[in-house]
Design a protein around this motif. Structure first.
Motif, PDB file in Angstrom:
ATOM      1  N   ASP A  20       0.765  -1.265   0.364  1.00 54.49           N
ATOM      2  CA  ASP A  20      -0.045  -0.080  -0.029  1.00 54.49           C
ATOM      3  C   ASP A  20       1.181   1.303   0.222  1.00 54.49           C
ATOM      4  OD1 ASP A  20      -1.800  -1.971  -0.148  1.00 54.49           O
ATOM      5  OD2 ASP A  20      -2.470  -0.983   2.229  1.00 54.49           O
ATOM      6  N   GLY A  21       0.574   2.706  -0.746  1.00 54.44           N
ATOM      7  CA  GLY A  21       1.428   3.787  -0.646  1.00 54.44           C
ATOM      8  C   GLY A  21       2.132   3.510  -1.848  1.00 54.44           C
ATOM      9  N   GLY A  22       2.791   2.381  -2.300  1.00 58.68           N
ATOM     10  CA  GLY A  22       3.028   2.480  -3.593  1.00 58.68           C
ATOM     11  C   GLY A  22       5.406   1.951  -2.585  1.00 58.68           C
ATOM     12  N   LYS A  23       5.000   1.772  -0.979  1.00 60.31           N
ATOM     13  CA  LYS A  23       6.153   1.058  -0.944  1.00 60.31           C
ATOM     14  C   LYS A  23       6.766  -0.047  -1.352  1.00 60.31           C
ATOM     15  CE  LYS A  23       5.318   4.334   2.682  1.00 60.31           C
ATOM     16  NZ  LYS A  23       4.837   3.909   4.497  1.00 60.31           N
ATOM     17  N   LYS A  24       8.030  -0.573  -1.543  1.00 61.30           N
ATOM     18  CA  LYS A  24       8.803  -2.112  -1.946  1.00 61.30           C
ATOM     19  C   LYS A  24       9.110  -1.903  -1.128  1.00 61.30           C
ATOM     20  CE  LYS A  24       7.968  -0.629  -6.451  1.00 61.30           C
ATOM     21  NZ  LYS A  24       7.052  -0.991  -7.409  1.00 61.30           N
ATOM     22  N   ILE A  25       9.533  -3.557  -0.882  1.00 66.53           N
ATOM     23  CA  ILE A  25       9.946  -4.775  -0.203  1.00 66.53           C
ATOM     24  C   ILE A  25      10.622  -5.800  -1.013  1.00 66.53           C
ATOM     25  CG2 ILE A  25       8.341  -5.040   1.226  1.00 66.53           C
ATOM     26  CD1 ILE A  25      10.046  -5.600   3.385  1.00 66.53           C
ATOM     27  N   SER A  26      12.052  -5.775  -1.252  1.00 57.99           N
ATOM     28  CA  SER A  26      12.165  -7.402  -1.559  1.00 57.99           C
ATOM     29  C   SER A  26      12.221  -8.428  -0.537  1.00 57.99           C
ATOM     30  CB  SER A  26      13.166  -7.197  -2.580  1.00 57.99           C
ATOM     31  OG  SER A  26      13.433  -6.774  -3.390  1.00 57.99           O
ATOM     32  N   VAL A  27      12.013  -9.711  -0.702  1.00 53.13           N
ATOM     33  CA  VAL A  27      12.397 -11.248   0.245  1.00 53.13           C
ATOM     34  C   VAL A  27      12.470 -11.599  -0.766  1.00 53.13           C
ATOM     35  CG1 VAL A  27      10.959 -12.034   2.188  1.00 53.13           C
ATOM     36  CG2 VAL A  27      10.332 -10.282   1.570  1.00 53.13           C
TER      37      VAL A  27
ATOM     38  N   ASN B 106      15.151  -7.145   2.150  1.00 50.73           N
ATOM     39  CA  ASN B 106      15.556  -5.693   2.022  1.00 50.73           C
ATOM     40  C   ASN B 106      14.370  -4.473   1.622  1.00 50.73           C
ATOM     41  OD1 ASN B 106      17.157  -3.551   0.878  1.00 50.73           O
ATOM     42  ND2 ASN B 106      18.075  -5.144  -1.148  1.00 50.73           N
ATOM     43  N   TRP B 107      14.600  -3.914   2.803  1.00 48.45           N
ATOM     44  CA  TRP B 107      13.599  -2.749   3.040  1.00 48.45           C
ATOM     45  C   TRP B 107      14.713  -1.248   3.585  1.00 48.45           C
ATOM     46  CZ3 TRP B 107      11.340  -1.101   8.269  1.00 48.45           C
ATOM     47  CH2 TRP B 107      10.701  -0.807   8.300  1.00 48.45           C
ATOM     48  N   ASN B 108      13.777  -0.249   2.602  1.00 46.92           N
ATOM     49  CA  ASN B 108      14.881   0.644   2.620  1.00 46.92           C
ATOM     50  C   ASN B 108      16.111   1.087   2.688  1.00 46.92           C
ATOM     51  OD1 ASN B 108      12.206   2.364   3.285  1.00 46.92           O
ATOM     52  ND2 ASN B 108      12.423   2.129   5.409  1.00 46.92           N
ATOM     53  N   GLY B 109      16.576   0.213   2.063  1.00 50.81           N
ATOM     54  CA  GLY B 109      18.395  -0.242   1.491  1.00 50.81           C
ATOM     55  C   GLY B 109      18.871  -1.275   2.940  1.00 50.81           C
ATOM     56  N   GLN B 110      18.791  -1.532   3.694  1.00 50.97           N
ATOM     57  CA  GLN B 110      18.184  -2.746   4.848  1.00 50.97           C
ATOM     58  C   GLN B 110      18.885  -3.814   4.999  1.00 50.97           C
ATOM     59  OE1 GLN B 110      20.970  -1.535   7.662  1.00 50.97           O
ATOM     60  NE2 GLN B 110      20.603   0.697   6.174  1.00 50.97           N
ATOM     61  N   HIS B 111      19.011  -4.679   5.470  1.00 53.38           N
ATOM     62  CA  HIS B 111      19.234  -6.078   5.348  1.00 53.38           C
ATOM     63  C   HIS B 111      18.633  -6.743   6.773  1.00 53.38           C
ATOM     64  CE1 HIS B 111      20.764  -6.336   1.466  1.00 53.38           C
ATOM     65  NE2 HIS B 111      20.173  -6.687   1.109  1.00 53.38           N
ATOM     66  N   TYR B 112      17.379  -7.401   6.955  1.00 52.98           N
ATOM     67  CA  TYR B 112      17.058  -8.286   7.958  1.00 52.98           C
ATOM     68  C   TYR B 112      17.417  -9.664   8.341  1.00 52.98           C
ATOM     69  CZ  TYR B 112      16.209  -3.226   8.702  1.00 52.98           C
ATOM     70  OH  TYR B 112      16.686  -1.817   8.746  1.00 52.98           O
ATOM     71  N   GLY B 113      17.880 -10.183   8.817  1.00 50.50           N
ATOM     72  CA  GLY B 113      17.889 -12.096   8.841  1.00 50.50           C
ATOM     73  C   GLY B 113      16.371 -12.341   9.450  1.00 50.50           C
ATOM     74  N   LEU B 114      15.277 -12.360   9.122  1.00 48.56           N
ATOM     75  CA  LEU B 114      14.132 -13.400  10.141  1.00 48.56           C
ATOM     76  C   LEU B 114      13.677 -14.779  10.233  1.00 48.56           C
ATOM     77  CD1 LEU B 114      13.471  -9.831   9.173  1.00 48.56           C
ATOM     78  CD2 LEU B 114      10.729 -11.189   9.839  1.00 48.56           C
ATOM     79  N   ALA B 115      13.828 -15.513  11.536  1.00 49.09           N
ATOM     80  CA  ALA B 115      13.696 -16.906  11.944  1.00 49.09           C
ATOM     81  C   ALA B 115      12.118 -17.298  11.158  1.00 49.09           C
ATOM     82  CB  ALA B 115      13.928 -16.840  13.012  1.00 49.09           C
ATOM     83  N   GLN B 116      12.058 -17.969  11.327  1.00 51.06           N
ATOM     84  CA  GLN B 116      10.982 -18.682  10.824  1.00 51.06           C
ATOM     85  C   GLN B 116      10.008 -18.511  11.809  1.00 51.06           C
ATOM     86  OE1 GLN B 116      10.302 -23.511   9.276  1.00 51.06           O
ATOM     87  NE2 GLN B 116       8.356 -22.162   8.263  1.00 51.06           N
ATOM     88  N   ALA B 117       8.979 -18.742  11.768  1.00 49.32           N
ATOM     89  CA  ALA B 117       7.916 -19.234  12.968  1.00 49.32           C
ATOM     90  C   ALA B 117       6.560 -19.071  13.042  1.00 49.32           C
ATOM     91  CB  ALA B 117       8.055 -16.848  13.844  1.00 49.32           C
TER      92      ALA B 117
ATOM     93  N   LEU C 251       4.279  -2.458   6.367  1.00 51.38           N
ATOM     94  CA  LEU C 251       3.423  -1.952   5.005  1.00 51.38           C
ATOM     95  C   LEU C 251       3.359  -2.650   5.608  1.00 51.38           C
ATOM     96  CD1 LEU C 251       7.503  -2.632   3.766  1.00 51.38           C
ATOM     97  CD2 LEU C 251       5.752  -0.737   3.602  1.00 51.38           C
ATOM     98  N   THR C 252       1.399  -2.918   4.526  1.00 48.88           N
ATOM     99  CA  THR C 252       0.493  -3.862   4.293  1.00 48.88           C
ATOM    100  C   THR C 252      -0.181  -3.767   3.225  1.00 48.88           C
ATOM    101  OG1 THR C 252      -1.193  -1.455   4.489  1.00 48.88           O
ATOM    102  CG2 THR C 252      -0.344  -2.783   6.506  1.00 48.88           C
ATOM    103  N   ASN C 253      -0.350  -4.894   2.561  1.00 47.23           N
ATOM    104  CA  ASN C 253      -1.090  -5.277   1.867  1.00 47.23           C
ATOM    105  C   ASN C 253       0.077  -5.831   0.398  1.00 47.23           C
ATOM    106  OD1 ASN C 253      -3.331  -6.594   0.280  1.00 47.23           O
ATOM    107  ND2 ASN C 253      -3.104  -3.972  -0.917  1.00 47.23           N
ATOM    108  N   CYS C 254       0.619  -6.724   0.842  1.00 46.30           N
ATOM    109  CA  CYS C 254       1.537  -6.776   0.366  1.00 46.30           C
ATOM    110  C   CYS C 254       1.769  -7.661  -1.425  1.00 46.30           C
ATOM    111  CB  CYS C 254       3.350  -6.305   0.489  1.00 46.30           C
ATOM    112  SG  CYS C 254       3.790  -5.034   1.825  1.00 46.30           S
ATOM    113  N   LYS C 255       2.241  -7.342  -2.181  1.00 51.19           N
ATOM    114  CA  LYS C 255       1.666  -8.383  -3.341  1.00 51.19           C
ATOM    115  C   LYS C 255       3.007  -8.687  -3.897  1.00 51.19           C
ATOM    116  CE  LYS C 255      -3.401  -8.120  -2.534  1.00 51.19           C
ATOM    117  NZ  LYS C 255      -3.841  -7.325  -3.139  1.00 51.19           N
TER     118      LYS C 255
END
Length: 124
Positions: free
Chosen positions: A36-43, A59-70, A117-121
Motif C-alpha cells: 500500500d502506498g507504492g512502498k517496496k520490499i524484496s524478500v 531488503n527494506w529501506n536499503g537495509q537487510h534483516y534476517g528473520l527466522a521461521q515462526a 507495510l500492509t497489503n504487500c503483493k
C-alpha cells in the motif's frame, strides 16, 4: 550479487553445526513486493535441502534483516527480535495467500504489533 553473498554467508553460519557427512543443499527465491502506498520490499526465502523456507532475508529501506521461521496459525510467518531503531521493536513478516504484511513488535510483547507495510503483493 551482494544479496547472493549475504544469503550464502547467513546460510553458512546457520549450517556451521551441521554434520559434514550429510550434504545440505541451499537455495533461495527472491520476490519483489509492492505494498500500500507504492512502498517496496524484496524478500528472499532461503531453503535448506527439501525443507521449506527456514528463514527470510528482507531488503527494506536499503537495509537487510534476517528473520527466522515462526509459528503461525496459517500462512508463513517470519520474525526477529531485532529491527530498525525507527520501528521501535523487532520485525514480523507474515505472508498468506499471496499477500503479506510487515509489522514491528510493540515493546517486548511479540503478540502486540504495529503495521509498517500492509497489503504487500509480489510483482505488482
Amino acid at each position: 550479487m551482494k544479496n547472493k553473498v549475504l544469503l550464502l554467508a547467513i546460510a553458512a553460519a546457520l549450517l556451521g553445526s551441521a554434520s559434514a557427512a550429510a550434504p545440505t543443499y541451499i537455495s533461495y527465491r527472491t520476490f519483489h513486493y509492492t505494498c500500500d502506498g507504492g512502498k517496496k520490499i524484496s524478500v528472499s526465502y532461503v531453503n535448506f535441502g527439501k525443507d521449506g523456507p527456514l528463514f527470510a532475508v528482507l531488503n527494506w529501506n536499503g537495509q537487510h534483516y534476517g528473520l527466522a521461521q515462526a509459528i503461525s496459525a496459517s500462512g508463513a510467518r517470519y520474525a526477529s527480535l531485532y529491527g530498525p531503531t525507527t520501528a521501535g521493536g523487532g520485525l514480523e513478516w507474515w505472508e498468506h495467500q499471496g499477500q503479506a504484511d510487515l509489522n514491528t513488535f510493540v515493546g517486548s510483547d511479540t503478540r502486540n504489533t504495529r503495521p509498517l507495510l500492509t497489503n504487500c503483493k509480489p510483482g505488482r
